[in-house]
Enzyme design. Structure first.
Site, PDB file in Angstrom:
ATOM      1  N   ALA A  29     -21.188  53.761 -22.140  1.00  0.00           N
ATOM      2  CA  ALA A  29     -20.096  52.617 -21.814  1.00  0.00           C
ATOM      3  C   ALA A  29     -20.314  51.243 -22.536  1.00  0.00           C
ATOM      4  CB  ALA A  29     -19.877  52.187 -20.080  1.00  0.00           C
ATOM      5  N   GLN A  32     -18.985  45.099 -26.400  1.00  0.00           N
ATOM      6  CA  GLN A  32     -19.417  43.842 -27.374  1.00  0.00           C
ATOM      7  C   GLN A  32     -20.971  43.509 -27.441  1.00  0.00           C
ATOM      8  OE1 GLN A  32     -17.505  43.397 -30.137  1.00  0.00           O
ATOM      9  NE2 GLN A  32     -19.345  42.569 -31.142  1.00  0.00           N
ATOM     10  N   HIS A  34     -23.558  45.323 -26.095  1.00  0.00           N
ATOM     11  CA  HIS A  34     -24.444  46.630 -26.865  1.00  0.00           C
ATOM     12  C   HIS A  34     -24.324  46.339 -28.464  1.00  0.00           C
ATOM     13  CE1 HIS A  34     -23.498  48.385 -22.710  1.00  0.00           C
ATOM     14  NE2 HIS A  34     -24.767  48.405 -22.847  1.00  0.00           N
ATOM     15  N   GLN A  58     -33.471  55.105 -11.812  1.00  0.00           N
ATOM     16  CA  GLN A  58     -33.369  53.889 -11.630  1.00  0.00           C
ATOM     17  C   GLN A  58     -32.197  53.539 -10.739  1.00  0.00           C
ATOM     18  OE1 GLN A  58     -33.186  52.877 -15.960  1.00  0.00           O
ATOM     19  NE2 GLN A  58     -31.647  51.479 -15.641  1.00  0.00           N
ATOM     20  N   GLY A 144     -31.302  42.943 -24.335  1.00  0.00           N
ATOM     21  CA  GLY A 144     -30.496  41.874 -23.974  1.00  0.00           C
ATOM     22  C   GLY A 144     -31.196  40.769 -23.079  1.00  0.00           C
ATOM     23  N   SER A 183     -21.417  46.481 -18.521  1.00  0.00           N
ATOM     24  CA  SER A 183     -20.497  47.859 -18.377  1.00  0.00           C
ATOM     25  C   SER A 183     -19.870  47.761 -17.050  1.00  0.00           C
ATOM     26  CB  SER A 183     -21.334  48.959 -18.549  1.00  0.00           C
ATOM     27  OG  SER A 183     -21.833  49.105 -19.647  1.00  0.00           O
TER      28      SER A 183
END
Length: 274
Positions: A29, A32, A34, A58, A144, A183
């Site tokens: 998914a 920007q 990513h 997870q 990130g 996402s």
């Protein structure tokens, strides 16, 4: 661009790569945020591998793994245009065996904040990230700062297990209004998107207070909570140092302010590094 769906296919594809390898692990998914990781990795390495794998370990009981957004064809096109060399898209059976060895998150840092609200989440995350880092043979891996606690734990794992990869923290990417890209934002309607801006506004309020000389953590949290009243439910506000130890006073250059809140269906997180 090569699509590898098995470990063997990935290993064969890597034989054609000479030089440094940048690696960006994702759950698909792609947005920007990513893409910014992919572009930075492309710029800083000779070759680039992106993984797309929705990791089941997870997700906790009650969290709908099957509802996580999946857009394989669109993700492949994004990677191709961005100049990715290999996209690794394994099935679950490629990544996990029955009764396999597991690693776990540290007892304190792995079970506070996100780890407290989602117990076991970081165990599953670290397990799959270690596998992916090993499989990719990455020189550098890009993560990130939005998932600050995750980034901290991955950095610790790489250090503790003497893994030969450099972890590169990347800045949070926001939309034109300041909402941190995620996402899960696809679940927000227009009214909820507007209310979700309370997260970034609360962080801006905190930053302004610090810049004006207010370093008391409780005073900052109180102001943030007022801004966050627009959300459906605040799960936590935390002000910690870079090792995720709680602070009484903000330490300029060594502080992360984090927030998690529910807006409609999704649970959103955001943070700022001061």
């Amino acid at each position: 661009m090569i699509i590898a769906r098995t470990v063997r296919e990935l290993q064969e594809a890597k034989k054609e790569l000479n030089g440094s390898i940048g690696f960006v692990p994702t759950m698909g998914a792609l947005h920007q945020g990513h893409l910014s990781l992919i572009q930075q990795a492309k710029k800083e390495n000779d070759h680039l591998i992106v993984s797309i794998f929705v990791n089941p370990t997870q997700f906790l009981e009650g969290e709908d793994l099957n509802a996580y957004p999946r857009r394989e064809e669109a993700d492949r096109k994004i990677c191709e245009v961005a100049g990715v060399d290999i996209v690794f898209m394994p099935e679950i059976g490629q990544m996990y065996e029955k009764d396999e060895l597991c690693i776990g998150a540290p007892a304190i840092r792995g079970y506070i904040l996100e780890g407290e609200k989602r117990p076991g989440h970081f165990d599953g995350m670290l397990q799959v990230v270690m596998k992916l880092l090993n499989l990719s043979s990455a020189t550098r891996a890009y993560f990130g700062k939005k998932d600050a606690q995750q980034l901290s734990l991955i950095t610790q794992m790489v250090k503790n297990y003497f893994m030969d990869v450099q972890i590169i923290p990347c800045e949070i990417i926001r939309d034109e209004y300041g909402l941190a890209l995620s996402s899960r934002n696809v679940y927000l309607n227009e009214e909820e998107k507007h209310r979700a801006l309370a997260l970034s506004r609360s962080l801006k309020r905190a930053t302004k207070m610090v810049m004006q000389g207010e370093l008391d953590v409780e005073a900052i949290k109180k102001e943030m909570m007022q801004v966050l009243s627009e959300t459906d439910r605040v799960e936590y506000i935390a002000i910690v140092d870079r090792q995720f130890k709680a602070l009484e006073k903000v330490q300029i250059g060594n502080t992360i302010i984090l927030v998690a809140a529910w807006i409609g269906k999704p649970r959103l997180i955001d943070n700022i590094w001061i």
